[in-house]
Design a protein around this motif. Structure first.
Motif, PDB file in Angstrom:
ATOM      1  N   PRO A   1      -7.843  -2.614  13.089  1.00  0.00           N
ATOM      2  CA  PRO A   1      -8.829  -2.919  11.878  1.00  0.00           C
ATOM      3  C   PRO A   1      -8.146  -1.272  10.621  1.00  0.00           C
ATOM      4  O   PRO A   1      -8.760  -0.344  10.771  1.00  0.00           O
ATOM      5  N   ARG A   2      -7.746  -1.374   9.186  1.00  0.00           N
ATOM      6  CA  ARG A   2      -7.069  -1.006   8.067  1.00  0.00           C
ATOM      7  C   ARG A   2      -7.999  -1.100   7.484  1.00  0.00           C
ATOM      8  O   ARG A   2      -8.869  -1.411   6.927  1.00  0.00           O
ATOM      9  N   ILE A   3      -8.871   0.620   6.636  1.00  0.00           N
ATOM     10  CA  ILE A   3      -9.791   0.161   5.319  1.00  0.00           C
ATOM     11  C   ILE A   3      -8.116   0.868   4.478  1.00  0.00           C
ATOM     12  O   ILE A   3      -7.653   1.017   4.074  1.00  0.00           O
ATOM     13  N   PRO A   4      -8.930   0.373   3.432  1.00  0.00           N
ATOM     14  CA  PRO A   4      -7.842   0.544   1.908  1.00  0.00           C
ATOM     15  C   PRO A   4      -7.702   1.174   1.462  1.00  0.00           C
ATOM     16  O   PRO A   4      -8.870   2.301   1.700  1.00  0.00           O
ATOM     17  N   ASN A   5      -6.275   1.799   1.350  1.00  0.00           N
ATOM     18  CA  ASN A   5      -6.440   3.340   0.517  1.00  0.00           C
ATOM     19  C   ASN A   5      -6.725   3.224  -1.203  1.00  0.00           C
ATOM     20  O   ASN A   5      -6.501   1.701  -1.905  1.00  0.00           O
ATOM     21  N   MET A   6      -6.462   4.431  -1.943  1.00  0.00           N
ATOM     22  CA  MET A   6      -6.843   4.352  -3.397  1.00  0.00           C
ATOM     23  C   MET A   6      -4.938   3.359  -4.139  1.00  0.00           C
ATOM     24  O   MET A   6      -5.324   3.000  -4.514  1.00  0.00           O
ATOM     25  N   ARG A   7      -4.196   3.567  -3.557  1.00  0.00           N
ATOM     26  CA  ARG A   7      -3.159   3.082  -3.819  1.00  0.00           C
ATOM     27  C   ARG A   7      -3.111   1.758  -3.624  1.00  0.00           C
ATOM     28  O   ARG A   7      -3.100   0.339  -4.205  1.00  0.00           O
ATOM     29  N   GLY A   8      -3.891   1.140  -2.522  1.00  0.00           N
ATOM     30  CA  GLY A   8      -3.879  -0.104  -2.790  1.00  0.00           C
ATOM     31  C   GLY A   8      -5.152  -1.145  -3.600  1.00  0.00           C
ATOM     32  O   GLY A   8      -4.773  -2.090  -3.715  1.00  0.00           O
TER      33      GLY A   8
END
Lengths: 325, 246
Positions: free
Chosen positions: B182-189
């Motif tokens: 599972p991914r976690i959000p990055n700043m750009r997202g």
């Protein structure tokens, strides 16, 4: 009107969880003043189906269509729906297994039935209301749920009902043809791959479980867990961090986001007892915790504990089990 | 390929569960809500498949009241393209399944993904209900999902093993590990999620078929009986003679 019990079979035998479901169905039928009929799925034998009489089943419907040996969602759904209509079943009881949940959820729409999964007790049926107790919040709580409508489907949590055996009673096994077509088998599996289970005991069905955590220090030490499990006739399990780093396969991961188990005995070795892990095991009847840290939170949830080094304690336990014979 | 990913808003896995004094409702006070951990597998896998198949889209769907929006935005930040919120409390599995089926039908989605179950209600029901309402196959629980054109190959967990299943779109799958990381959000997202479309629609369908009357906590343990490590073998005798479990 009757109670219809869905019985899962494998290699000619009725699964342990289905013996529990048969018992539940027969007791519920007695409560409602009716009889319990079973419908068999999977690879069954007439002899093992007739023995369902020991759990209180009077009649077993069995469709010998060879393609029903493996789980096929559409075909199983149609088979059970046909049986439910033929028997005028007002309540359908199945195991809270991967098969039971897949079929039960489709059946609830097809038969316009209300559905409760993860059920742990016989329903209360006084006063015309049908209320079941079920596990919720991943083992952290229970809820009483009212099932509305004329038809109900109940998926019974494994190990929550003890299977009854009344020796000598047999059920009548009746040939049953659900008139399945090729289209019903469109989602049949291309291939079925079974895992090597330690000692052939499936974790979700196991009455005894030996489980290891990070305290085991590495996969090379799992022989200590396996030796004790083998001596006891137990299944092996692990905590989330252990399956996350691939020391053990994912299907052994017990906890809130793995599988929840409710065996008679759960032995936790080198597991600290994070709240997510406890959620997966706290309906076990007896919990044993072995940990060198006396402050490990798991001790608060345990019935028996040993503060000590798993590498020292486990061989002693295995030896003691072998001595008991 | 149009992916519809259904997410639910659940108490964080570390939450100590408590109820209102009448035991009729979950006590939300001070509780952090997250995207249901099982749904994270569905979401991340949909995004991975979208990235591998140019022109695909991922829509996130939640049945919930306005307080679920932070987690819907989080799903958008992880990489979904747009979101739909059905503005209603998720009363029971049947009610939620009807909402999902209506949205899926209206939007002609090809692949409908969700987690195996929610960690609060633990129904493990919605996937099959949606499949049946739409008359399409459901694969549950799926440990692996690959797409080739309109055909999906999935690994479905069965007790003690797995089945390899092939289905054509449209279909429903309920997801679990080890499907993906599972991914976690990055700043750009997080920045772009703010402007992605989030449509709020009213609920449709029938009355729920089940009703929670009361909650209860499991009985408390009596306290642990400690055995000296030097005499560890005594534990086995206690398990045989006192607890009578072996």
């Amino acid at each position: 009107m009757s109670v219809l019990v869905v019985v899962e079979c494998d290699k000619g035998e009725v699964k342990k969880s289905s013996l529990e479901v048969a018992t539940y169905g027969a007791q519920l039928a007695a409560q409602l003043g009716t009889s319990a009929t079973a419908v068999a799925v999977g690879e069954a034998s007439d002899a093992s189906l007739a023995k369902l009489g020991e759990q209180g089943i009077t009649k077993v419907l069995y469709d010998k269509e060879p393609r029903l040996k493996d789980f096929v969602n559409n075909a199983y759904t149609k088979l059970i729906a046909t049986a439910a209509q033929q028997e005028d079943a007002k309540v359908i009881v199945l195991a809270n297994s991967n098969i039971g949940a897949a079929v039960g959820s489709r059946l609830s729409i097809r038969l316009q039935a209300s559905l409760a999964t993860n059920v742990v007790e016989l329903p209360k049926t006084e006063g015309g209301q049908f209320t079941v107790k079920r596990g919720a919040f991943s083992g952290k709580a229970f809820s009483d749920v009212v099932l509305n409508g004329e038809r109900k489907i109940i998926a019974v949590k494994k190990n929550s009902i003890e299977a009854q055996h009344e020796a000598g009673k047999t059920a009548e096994v009746v040939a049953f043809a659900a008139q399945l077509s090729d289209a019903d088998f469109a989602d049949a599996p291309k291939q079925v791959v079974m895992q090597d289970q330690a000692g052939g005991i499936l974790l979700p069905e196991a009455a005894l479980v030996v489980s290891g955590g990070r305290g085991m220090k590495g996969p090379e030490n799992w022989n200590l867990i396996e030796d004790l499990a083998k001596a006891l006739g137990a299944a092996t399990a692990c905590s989330k961090p252990v399956s996350d780093v691939d020391w053990r396969p994912h299907h052994e991961h017990v906890g809130q986001t793995g599988i929840t188990v409710s065996p008679n005995l759960y032995i936790a070795c080198g597991i600290s007892g994070a709240i997510q892990h406890l959620a997966g095991v706290n309906s076990s009847k007896v919990i044993v915790v072995i940990n060198k840290d006396p402050e490990a939170p798991f001790f608060k949830a345990a019935d028996y504990g040993i503060v000590g080094d798993v590498f020292d304690v486990l061989p002693k336990l295995t030896a003691a089990v072998k001595e008991l014979g | 390929m149009k992916f519809l990913v259904c997410i639910s808003n659940v108490p964080d896995t570390t939450t100590k569960i408590t109820f209102t004094p009448d035991n009729k409702e979950f006590n939300k006070a001070g509780v952090q809500f997250v995207i249901n951990p099982w749904d994270e597998y569905a979401l991340t896998r949909a995004i991975e498949l979208k990235e591998a198949n140019v022109g695909s889209t991922v829509t996130v769907l939640n049945v919930g009241e306005a307080d679920t929006e932070p987690n819907i935005r989080k799903a958008l930040a992880i990489g979904a393209d747009d979101a739909i919120r059905v503005n209603a409390a998720p009363k029971d599995a049947f009610f939620v399944a009807e909402q999902i089926a209506a949205i899926a039908k209206e939007g002609s989605y090809d692949v409908i993904l969700m987690g195996k179950e929610s960690i609060d209600y633990n129904g493990f029901q919605v996937h099959g209900m949606v499949g049946e309402l739409l008359g399409i196959p459901t694969v549950a629980p799926a440990m692996k999902l690959d797409m080739s054109g309109n055909t999906a190959t999935l690994e479905r967990e069965i007790e003690g093993g797995k089945e390899i299943v092939q289905v054509a779109t449209p279909f429903v799958a309920s997801c679990q590990q080890p499907m993906c990381e599972p991914r976690i959000p990055n700043m750009r997202g997080i920045m772009t999620a703010r402007t992605k479309p989030l449509k709020v629609v009213p609920a449709t369908g029938d009355a729920p078929r089940t009703e929670v009357k009361e909650f209860a906590l499991p009985p408390k343990k009596q306290g642990v009986k400690l055995i000296d490590a030097a005499n560890a073998g005594d534990l086995i005798k206690l398990l045989r003679n006192e607890a009578k479990v072996i």
